[in-house]
Design an enzyme around this catalytic site. Structure first.
Site, PDB file in Angstrom:
ATOM      1  N   GLU A   1       0.863  -1.188   0.000  1.00  0.00           N
ATOM      2  CA  GLU A   1       0.000   0.000   0.000  1.00  0.00           C
ATOM      3  C   GLU A   1       0.898   1.236   0.000  1.00  0.00           C
ATOM      4  OE1 GLU A   1      -3.265   1.188  -0.116  1.00  0.00           O
ATOM      5  OE2 GLU A   1      -2.158   3.059   0.072  1.00  0.00           O
TER       6      GLU A   1
ATOM      7  N   SER B   1      -7.582   0.141   4.927  1.00  0.00           N
ATOM      8  CA  SER B   1      -8.913  -0.160   5.445  1.00  0.00           C
ATOM      9  C   SER B   1      -9.639   1.051   6.029  1.00  0.00           C
ATOM     10  CB  SER B   1      -8.788  -1.240   6.535  1.00  0.00           C
ATOM     11  OG  SER B   1     -10.037  -1.808   6.790  1.00  0.00           O
TER      12      SER B   1
ATOM     13  N   CYS C   1     -15.966   7.270   1.862  1.00  0.00           N
ATOM     14  CA  CYS C   1     -17.364   7.733   1.850  1.00  0.00           C
ATOM     15  C   CYS C   1     -17.635   8.692   3.004  1.00  0.00           C
ATOM     16  CB  CYS C   1     -18.308   6.545   1.949  1.00  0.00           C
ATOM     17  SG  CYS C   1     -17.839   5.205   0.842  1.00  0.00           S
TER      18      CYS C   1
ATOM     19  N   ASP D   1     -12.399   0.163  -7.543  1.00  0.00           N
ATOM     20  CA  ASP D   1     -12.406   1.324  -8.445  1.00  0.00           C
ATOM     21  C   ASP D   1     -11.440   1.215  -9.626  1.00  0.00           C
ATOM     22  OD1 ASP D   1     -14.200   2.334  -6.662  1.00  0.00           O
ATOM     23  OD2 ASP D   1     -13.113   4.192  -6.236  1.00  0.00           O
TER      24      ASP D   1
ATOM     25  N   ASN E   1     -16.168  -3.760  -1.893  1.00  0.00           N
ATOM     26  CA  ASN E   1     -16.164  -4.689  -0.760  1.00  0.00           C
ATOM     27  C   ASN E   1     -16.617  -6.088  -1.172  1.00  0.00           C
ATOM     28  OD1 ASN E   1     -15.545  -3.480   2.056  1.00  0.00           O
ATOM     29  ND2 ASN E   1     -16.606  -1.864   0.951  1.00  0.00           N
TER      30      ASN E   1
ATOM     31  N   TRP F   1     -51.176   2.178   1.156  1.00  0.00           N
ATOM     32  CA  TRP F   1     -50.597   1.900  -0.171  1.00  0.00           C
ATOM     33  C   TRP F   1     -49.320   2.733  -0.245  1.00  0.00           C
ATOM     34  CZ3 TRP F   1     -52.550  -1.596  -3.636  1.00  0.00           C
ATOM     35  CH2 TRP F   1     -53.862  -2.029  -3.440  1.00  0.00           C
TER      36      TRP F   1
HETATM   37  P1  FAD Z   1      -9.358   2.783  -2.964  1.00  0.00           P
HETATM   38  O1  FAD Z   1     -10.212   3.035  -1.794  1.00  0.00           O
HETATM   39  O2  FAD Z   1      -9.042   3.932  -3.861  1.00  0.00           O
HETATM   40  O3  FAD Z   1      -7.988   2.137  -2.478  1.00  0.00           O
HETATM   41  C1  FAD Z   1      -6.946   1.838  -3.354  1.00  0.00           C
HETATM   42  C2  FAD Z   1      -5.635   1.880  -2.594  1.00  0.00           C
HETATM   43  O4  FAD Z   1      -4.598   1.448  -3.458  1.00  0.00           O
HETATM   44  C3  FAD Z   1      -5.248   3.276  -2.121  1.00  0.00           C
HETATM   45  O5  FAD Z   1      -5.004   3.290  -0.745  1.00  0.00           O
HETATM   46  C4  FAD Z   1      -3.967   3.604  -2.897  1.00  0.00           C
HETATM   47  O6  FAD Z   1      -3.037   4.339  -2.143  1.00  0.00           O
HETATM   48  C5  FAD Z   1      -3.428   2.223  -3.196  1.00  0.00           C
HETATM   49  N1  FAD Z   1      -2.582   2.185  -4.395  1.00  0.00           N
HETATM   50  C6  FAD Z   1      -2.849   2.742  -5.601  1.00  0.00           C
HETATM   51  N2  FAD Z   1      -1.862   2.492  -6.476  1.00  0.00           N
HETATM   52  C7  FAD Z   1      -0.934   1.771  -5.796  1.00  0.00           C
HETATM   53  C8  FAD Z   1       0.322   1.221  -6.153  1.00  0.00           C
HETATM   54  N3  FAD Z   1       0.792   1.313  -7.403  1.00  0.00           N
HETATM   55  N4  FAD Z   1       1.023   0.567  -5.206  1.00  0.00           N
HETATM   56  C9  FAD Z   1       0.545   0.437  -3.938  1.00  0.00           C
HETATM   57  N5  FAD Z   1      -0.629   0.931  -3.554  1.00  0.00           N
HETATM   58  C10 FAD Z   1      -1.388   1.588  -4.474  1.00  0.00           C
HETATM   59  N6  FAD Z   1     -19.006   4.750  -2.521  1.00  0.00           N
HETATM   60  C11 FAD Z   1     -20.230   4.338  -2.108  1.00  0.00           C
HETATM   61  O7  FAD Z   1     -20.637   3.207  -2.395  1.00  0.00           O
HETATM   62  N7  FAD Z   1     -21.029   5.173  -1.355  1.00  0.00           N
HETATM   63  C12 FAD Z   1     -20.639   6.426  -0.985  1.00  0.00           C
HETATM   64  O8  FAD Z   1     -21.372   7.140  -0.290  1.00  0.00           O
HETATM   65  C13 FAD Z   1     -19.356   6.862  -1.416  1.00  0.00           C
HETATM   66  N8  FAD Z   1     -18.924   8.112  -1.099  1.00  0.00           N
HETATM   67  C14 FAD Z   1     -17.678   8.511  -1.504  1.00  0.00           C
HETATM   68  C15 FAD Z   1     -17.242   9.796  -1.163  1.00  0.00           C
HETATM   69  C16 FAD Z   1     -15.985  10.232  -1.563  1.00  0.00           C
HETATM   70  C17 FAD Z   1     -15.540  11.603  -1.207  1.00  0.00           C
HETATM   71  C18 FAD Z   1     -15.136   9.370  -2.313  1.00  0.00           C
HETATM   72  C19 FAD Z   1     -13.779   9.815  -2.742  1.00  0.00           C
HETATM   73  C20 FAD Z   1     -15.558   8.098  -2.663  1.00  0.00           C
HETATM   74  C21 FAD Z   1     -16.834   7.660  -2.266  1.00  0.00           C
HETATM   75  N9  FAD Z   1     -17.302   6.380  -2.601  1.00  0.00           N
HETATM   76  C22 FAD Z   1     -18.554   5.971  -2.201  1.00  0.00           C
HETATM   77  C23 FAD Z   1     -16.468   5.473  -3.412  1.00  0.00           C
HETATM   78  C24 FAD Z   1     -15.649   4.529  -2.545  1.00  0.00           C
HETATM   79  O9  FAD Z   1     -14.900   5.240  -1.620  1.00  0.00           O
HETATM   80  C25 FAD Z   1     -14.741   3.708  -3.444  1.00  0.00           C
HETATM   81  O10 FAD Z   1     -15.550   3.004  -4.356  1.00  0.00           O
HETATM   82  C26 FAD Z   1     -13.877   2.728  -2.669  1.00  0.00           C
HETATM   83  O11 FAD Z   1     -12.989   3.392  -1.810  1.00  0.00           O
HETATM   84  C27 FAD Z   1     -13.070   1.869  -3.635  1.00  0.00           C
HETATM   85  O12 FAD Z   1     -12.224   1.041  -2.924  1.00  0.00           O
HETATM   86  P2  FAD Z   1     -10.932   0.429  -3.607  1.00  0.00           P
HETATM   87  O13 FAD Z   1     -10.331  -0.492  -2.615  1.00  0.00           O
HETATM   88  O14 FAD Z   1     -11.257  -0.096  -4.957  1.00  0.00           O
HETATM   89  O15 FAD Z   1      -9.978   1.682  -3.912  1.00  0.00           O
END
Ligand code: FAD
Length: 444
Positions: free
Chosen positions: A32, A38, A42, A285, A307, A433
């Site tokens: 990371e 973790s 949101c 994402d 998740n 309803w």
């Molecule tokens: P991330 O949470 O982006 O985590 C990816 C991790 O990978 C990061 O920590 C990053 O540092 C690490 N990383 C990246 N590249 C590398 C690399 N080359 N080497 C090592 N580490 C790396 N979703 C909802 O469903 N409901 C909501 O209400 C909602 N509200 C949100 C509000 C905000 C302001 C934001 C920004 C997002 C929101 N989301 C919401 C979206 C949600 O936060 C994301 O969908 C979720 O965090 C995705 O998780 P992830 O593990 O795919 O990616």
């Protein structure tokens, strides 16, 4: 079996936790690049808006606790390359600068996404921010809390942009402008009937201006600091600007590998979370998700799917063969509205024979205090009458009703069945309803 996971948030940590529970002998290493894992992005808009004070509330479990529990997490380590033939990754230790290699049997890419920076002049001026990472939230709140920061401009009216407007109003800022290039807010996720309701609600906030079909061209700066913005329609004063114009997957470091991606860089995964390369999985994402109604891989970056598919990938990394049943793109926003399934625009693009119904009703009985308007739109197959999409807006009780309709879409219920569905009722919550029954019955 050695499993490497790149990225330690929703998708990555869900996978790590599940895989380690199933295969106790597997060696799992998580790389990371930041110093936290973790946590929930949101919560950022509510932290920035000072709905709560401690940013640690966003962290589900501190990194030390994971390490104590035996997880091999390397924070401040960025993965900068992959050799698919050798099953080897290249990592940079961001503290020492050391570059080294590590080998895997199975790899998960869970690197998330980054904020898109649109082509606006002077974006590097002080006072221009994004809200994506933990540190973004800390810095933005520190600035927003300052007394002298009063005129806020938010560029982009997606979920995050609208939530930042809400945050700024909660902090009592004098003026908040939300500037959107498209003709409506949340253009991709909701249909016009529902965004009309949301736009009225946004504009009802004192001091909030919504600008539609307006293109921001330049940040006006003085001594390197933002003092305003220039658009194709005018100039506005600003003490602080937040750019929220969408996200793009963090997959640039995989470009040369030949791994299949969508044009925006999202890794295409199958129902097991596997990419086009046999030993590489992905979720969250940085990846696509299979859409249950559209029956194709789409890019809908949400914590919910990150998740769930993360956990499924964890099972499959540990040797299982568990499929994901598909997303409905269910999502909600505090203004208050929720959506699930497909929009009318998506139905048009799919070329299906569809019908829609839109009803305005009340959320509860007239005699119990707090009665509000509630608006429901259903999109359904005109031949089979099966529900395909639903959107609900209103001041009270809109969002969680959408969950019932998500279940209906998942189960392929018809609008006629929804018309007679036994939804619960008591005067403070609904009417005999419910509005969802009404919408189902109005559907002809
Ligand atoms: P991330 O949470 O982006 O985590 C990816 C991790 O990978 C990061 O920590 C990053 O540092 C690490 N990383 C990246 N590249 C590398 C690399 N080359 N080497 C090592 N580490 C790396 N979703 C909802 O469903 N409901 C909501 O209400 C909602 N509200 C949100 C509000 C905000 C302001 C934001 C920004 C997002 C929101 N989301 C919401 C979206 C949600 O936060 C994301 O969908 C979720 O965090 C995705 O998780 P992830 O593990 O795919 O990616």
């Amino acid at each position: 079996m050695k499993i490497i996971i790149i990225g330690g948030v929703a998708a990555g940590m869900s996978a790590a936790a599940k895989a380690s529970r199933i295969d106790k002998n597997a060696e799992i290493v998580i790389y990371e690049k930041t110093e936290i894992v973790s946590w929930g992005a949101c919560g950022l808009p509510y932290y920035v808006g000072n709905f709560y004070e401690d940013p640690n509330n966003m962290i589900a479990r501190p990194v030390e606790k994971f390490i104590e529990a035996g997880m091999n997490i390397k924070i401040k380590h960025e993965v900068i390359g992959i050799d698919i033939e050798k099953k080897e990754i290249t990592i940079k230790n961001l503290v020492t600068g050391e570059i080294f290699k590590d080998n895997y049997d199975k790899l998960m890419v869970a690197t998330g996404a980054h904020a898109i920076m649109p082509p606006i002049k002077n974006l590097s001026a002080k006072g221009v921010y994004t809200l994506k990472d933990y540190t973004d939230g800390i810095i933005l709140k520190e600035e927003m809390m300052k007394e002298e920061i009063q005129d806020i401009i938010v560029v982009g009216a997606g979920y995050i942009g609208i939530e930042v407007v809400e945050a700024a109003k909660h902090l009592g800022k004098r003026s908040v402008r939300l500037i959107q290039l498209g003709e409506r807010v949340l253009l991709e996720s909701f249909d016009k009937e529902i965004t009309d309701v949301m736009e009225e609600e946004i504009r009802a906030h004192e001091g909030v201006e919504l600008h539609l079909e307006e293109a921001v061209q330049e940040i006006i700066e003085k001594d390197g600091k933002v003092v305003g913005i220039k658009t194709n329609k005018g100039e506005y004063k600003a003490d602080l600007v937040v750019i929220s114009t969408g996200v793009r997957p963090n997959t640039a470091f995989l470009k040369e590998t030949g791994i299949e991606m969508l044009p925006n860089g999202a890794l295409i995964i199958d129902e097991f979370g596997k990419t086009s390369i046999d030993s590489i999985y992905s979720a969250g994402d940085c990846a696509t998700v299979y859409h249950r109604v559209r029956k194709e891989n789409v890019y809908i970056p949400l914590a919910t799917t990150a998740n769930k598919i993360g956990r499924i990938v964890g099972e499959n990394l540990a040797g299982k063969n568990t499929p994901f049943a598909g997303t409905l793109g269910s999502a909600a926003i505090k203004v208050e509205a929720g959506r699930t399934g497909i929009t009318e625009n998506e139905a048009i693009k799919m070329g299906i024979n569809y019908k829609t119904v839109f009803v305005k009703d009340k959320n509860q009985t007239n005699y119990y205090p707090g009665r509000e308007d509630i608006f429901v739109k259903l999109i359904y197959n005109a031949d089979t009458r099966v529900l395909l999409g639903a959107q609900i807006a209103g001041k009270k009780g809109a969002v969680l009703r959408v969950d019932s309709l998500a279940t209906a879409i998942y189960s392929e219920l018809t609008v006629d069945e929804i018309g007679m569905m036994d939804f619960c009722y008591a005067p403070p919550f609904a009417r005999t309803w419910d509005v969802m029954n009404v919408a189902g019955n109005v559907a002809k």
